[in-house]
Write a protein that holds these residues in place. Structure first.
Motif, mmCIF file in Angstrom:
data_model
loop_
_atom_site.group_PDB
_atom_site.id
_atom_site.type_symbol
_atom_site.label_atom_id
_atom_site.label_comp_id
_atom_site.label_asym_id
_atom_site.label_seq_id
_atom_site.Cartn_x
_atom_site.Cartn_y
_atom_site.Cartn_z
ATOM 1 N N ASN A 108 0.566 -1.598 0.142
ATOM 2 C CA ASN A 108 0.048 0.125 -0.138
ATOM 3 C C ASN A 108 0.446 1.508 0.203
ATOM 4 O O ASN A 108 1.916 1.013 -0.095
ATOM 5 N N GLU A 109 0.238 2.317 0.161
ATOM 6 C CA GLU A 109 0.299 3.787 0.191
ATOM 7 C C GLU A 109 1.917 4.028 1.670
ATOM 8 O O GLU A 109 2.862 4.776 0.952
ATOM 9 N N GLY A 110 0.781 3.470 2.711
ATOM 10 C CA GLY A 110 1.922 3.775 3.814
ATOM 11 C C GLY A 110 3.092 2.989 3.351
ATOM 12 O O GLY A 110 4.392 3.418 3.639
ATOM 13 N N ALA A 111 3.837 1.346 3.108
ATOM 14 C CA ALA A 111 4.048 0.787 2.793
ATOM 15 C C ALA A 111 5.563 1.367 2.444
ATOM 16 O O ALA A 111 6.372 1.393 2.715
ATOM 17 N N GLN A 112 4.966 2.230 0.714
ATOM 18 C CA GLN A 112 5.890 2.406 0.057
ATOM 19 C C GLN A 112 6.623 3.697 0.807
ATOM 20 O O GLN A 112 7.619 4.349 0.703
ATOM 21 N N ARG A 113 5.952 4.537 1.425
ATOM 22 C CA ARG A 113 6.507 6.148 1.976
ATOM 23 C C ARG A 113 7.047 5.756 3.082
ATOM 24 O O ARG A 113 8.327 6.457 3.359
ATOM 25 N N ILE A 114 6.913 4.249 3.941
ATOM 26 C CA ILE A 114 7.379 4.211 5.389
ATOM 27 C C ILE A 114 8.859 3.422 4.817
ATOM 28 O O ILE A 114 9.652 3.996 5.185
ATOM 29 N N LYS A 115 8.623 2.127 4.143
ATOM 30 C CA LYS A 115 10.267 1.733 3.194
ATOM 31 C C LYS A 115 10.709 1.818 2.275
ATOM 32 O O LYS A 115 11.329 1.428 1.797
ATOM 33 N N GLN A 116 10.253 3.037 1.911
ATOM 34 C CA GLN A 116 10.453 3.814 0.241
ATOM 35 C C GLN A 116 10.480 2.928 -0.691
ATOM 36 O O GLN A 116 11.016 2.393 -2.119
ATOM 37 N N TYR A 117 10.047 1.797 -0.728
ATOM 38 C CA TYR A 117 10.097 0.355 -1.709
ATOM 39 C C TYR A 117 9.239 1.077 -3.034
ATOM 40 O O TYR A 117 7.598 1.069 -2.093
#
Length: 583
Positions: A108-117
């Motif tokens: 999800n978008e939060g995962a991309q923001r936090i982990k950068q992948y």
């Protein structure tokens, strides 16, 4: 401390987390329902069944009584749409799915923001890549899945790793997803929250509590006093007497600036520090302080603003510790580090020496072995004067080259300090390139490589021939090493400003992320057992080329080969040119 008390400052986030967890339960139930449509596992294949389910009462359908109730009574498709919209739009939580083996299957978008992948970078990858090396060594990712599988749920706080290698403190919840009928494990739901800022706040709170404990216990090693809102001393402890030499009756009521150096008092530094503490709540520094007898000591100082329940400033706590001995120890450690750096530089120098001497020595060995073989097989008469003379010429050139290398090996240490001096001369570059290629004829034959050379004559410039020879020697040696069994092309070009030499192989190639790292000192991108070498050749080549005011770069495709391009200005380096200081 209870879990609830720890979460008090983040009550709003708890509401969001509760909603996410409630929605997750509904989504999990929908995910595990059967039968499933092959094109959409969340959509029942039997429309009548879906219809009956959508008209059933919440109690008949096992709907939750709290946060997820509204979702539970909606049709399955609406539940799926609402949940997907919720998960995909959340930015403060990394919410994603894992398959039973721990491989990422949604993002999800939060995962991309936090982990950068990005999703395309991580889906299909194992979730263990988010863990630091120490956790991987302990097998923590597998253990977490084991616990979640056995207990249904796992929660943890610890360090996790972003794409760029930086770490963040994470709260992680892993929930096992099972088929409600068979109990078969279908995967895991993973929710991660970045709690780095919270952890920092907790650390600051613990440090503040520790300072308060020391204040209450009246430690001897700390000078602890209270200041009124104007910065005058209001209380005095035994540690303060020992550190400064002042008795309480001598200092209470005096300004705190009494402990500062004359230079700082003149610049208003004491007042500035109190102002920072007043505005920010706290000020910390290390600096010189003055005792009653005028002697100085190096102190760590913490000034904290003290306010009542209404926010009114009541004064400051002032904590100071004499760390003069610690500072002296650090200075000694820095001197030791400098000595160790000198030893490391010497070791690097020895490695470079061995690497640079290897090529001409190998060439000499090959020619000597060739002569010995002919003599042993056919006798010395079989050599003939012409053969002997040619071999002697080659050996003489290599001996001369070795002599020059040995006499200039100290230049390597000058490279690391940016002090390499060049000896520019008029050089016909075509002849130098052809000579280097000819020198590697036997190595090319052994590597089953054909070396084609396109080098028009008349390319003149002012360069240091020994340094440029080193560059092309390193490039051709690498081409034979990593492009064995395939052709190698060497091409010399020039324009009005620069001479350009390209060395192209068709070997293993280099991945894009490793192109710049390839020119680092001691960098190796492949096994040293398979290819040998110290990882110094390209680093040395870059230093030599840049010392001439030129550039060296590589274009490469993995599995298709590499092309190294060297550009040298025809006018050569400026007088007394030096190599740039390497990073």
């Amino acid at each position: 401390m209870s879990r609830c008390s720890r979460w008090k400052p983040w009550g709003r986030l708890n509401v969001c987390a509760h909603y996410v967890n409630a929605s997750s339960r509904v989504f999990r139930d929908q995910l595990m329902m059967g039968p499933h449509n092959e094109s959409n596992p969340l959509e029942p294949a039997d429309a009548d069944v879906a219809g009956e389910r959508s008209h059933a009462s919440p109690r008949e359908r096992g709907a939750p009584s709290a946060g997820g109730a509204l979702l539970a009574i909606e049709p399955t498709k609406q539940v799926e749409q609402h949940f997907r919209l919720l998960v995909e739009s959340v930015r403060d939580y990394a919410i994603f799915m894992l398959d039973p083996k721990g491989y990422v299957s949604s993002w999800n978008e939060g995962a991309q923001r936090i982990k950068q992948y990005r999703a395309e970078e991580i889906i299909g990858q194992h979730f263990s890549r988010f863990y630091p090396a120490e956790d991987l060594e302990r097998g923590k990712p597998a253990w977490e899945l084991t616990v979640a599988t056995a207990e249904g749920r796992f929660e943890d706080e610890g360090w996790r790793v972003r794409k760029d290698g930086s770490r963040f403190w994470a709260n992680v919840i892993i929930t096992a997803l099972r088929d409600p009928k068979t109990g078969e494990l279908r995967g895991f739901a993973k929710v991660t929250r970045d709690f780095t800022e919270r952890m920092k706040m907790e650390q600051a709170l613990r440090q503040s509590e520790e300072r308060f404990r020391l204040l209450v216990e009246g430690v001897q090693d700390y000078a602890i006093c209270m200041l009124d809102p104007d910065g005058n001393v209001a209380t005095w402890n035994a540690g303060a007497r020992g550190a400064t030499g002042y008795q309480a009756g001598e200092i209470i009521g005096q300004p705190v600036s009494r402990f500062y150096t004359p230079e700082e008092r003149g610049s208003g530094e004491p007042e500035r520090q109190l102002e920072v503490a007043r505005e920010q709540g706290r000020y910390e520094e290390e600096g010189w302080r003055v005792r009653k007898d005028g002697s100085r000591f190096w102190a760590n100082v913490v000034i904290t603003a003290l306010r009542n329940e209404t926010g009114e400033l009541r004064g400051f706590s002032h904590l100071a510790r004499d760390i003069t001995a610690k500072r002296q120890s650090e200075e000694q450690r820095h001197r030791l580090a400098a000595a160790l750096e000198a030893v490391r530089t010497r070791e690097e120098f020895l490695s470079i020496a061995g690497h640079e001497l290897k090529t001409p020595i190998t060439s000499l060995q090959l020619h000597i072995q060739s002569l010995s073989g002919i003599v042993a097989e056919k006798g010395i008469e079989a050599l003939g004067p012409a053969k002997v003379q040619r071999t002697l010429d080659v050996v003489n050139r290599q001996v001369q080259r070795l002599t020059k290398l040995i006499s200039s090996l100290l230049d390597v240490s000058r490279v690391t300090g940016g002090r390499l001096e060049l000896d520019p001369q008029e050089v016909e570059l075509s002849g130098l390139v052809r000579e280097v290629c000819a020198r590697f004829s036997r190595e090319a034959e052994q590597a089953d490589c054909s070396v084609s050379v396109v080098a028009p004559e008349g390319v003149m410039g002012r360069w240091d021939p020994l340094r440029i020879d080193q560059v092309f020697t390193n490039l051709l040696s690498n081409a034979l090493k990593y492009g064995a069994g395939k052709p190698i092309e060497v091409r010399l070009e020039r324009d009005s400003r620069v001479a350009r030499v390209r060395v192209k192989d068709h070997g293993i190639g280099i991945s894009p992320e490793n192109k710049e790292r390839l020119f680092g000192r001691f960098e190796r991108l492949v096994s040293s057992r398979q290819y040998g070498g110290f990882g110094l050749g390209l680093w040395i080549s870059r230093q030599m080329v840049e010392a001439h005011g030129g550039t060296i770069k590589v274009d490469s495709t993995p599995g298709e080969g590499s092309t190294f391009t060297v550009e040298l200005p025809l006018e050569g380096p400026p007088p007394a040119a030096k190599a740039p200081t390497p990073s």
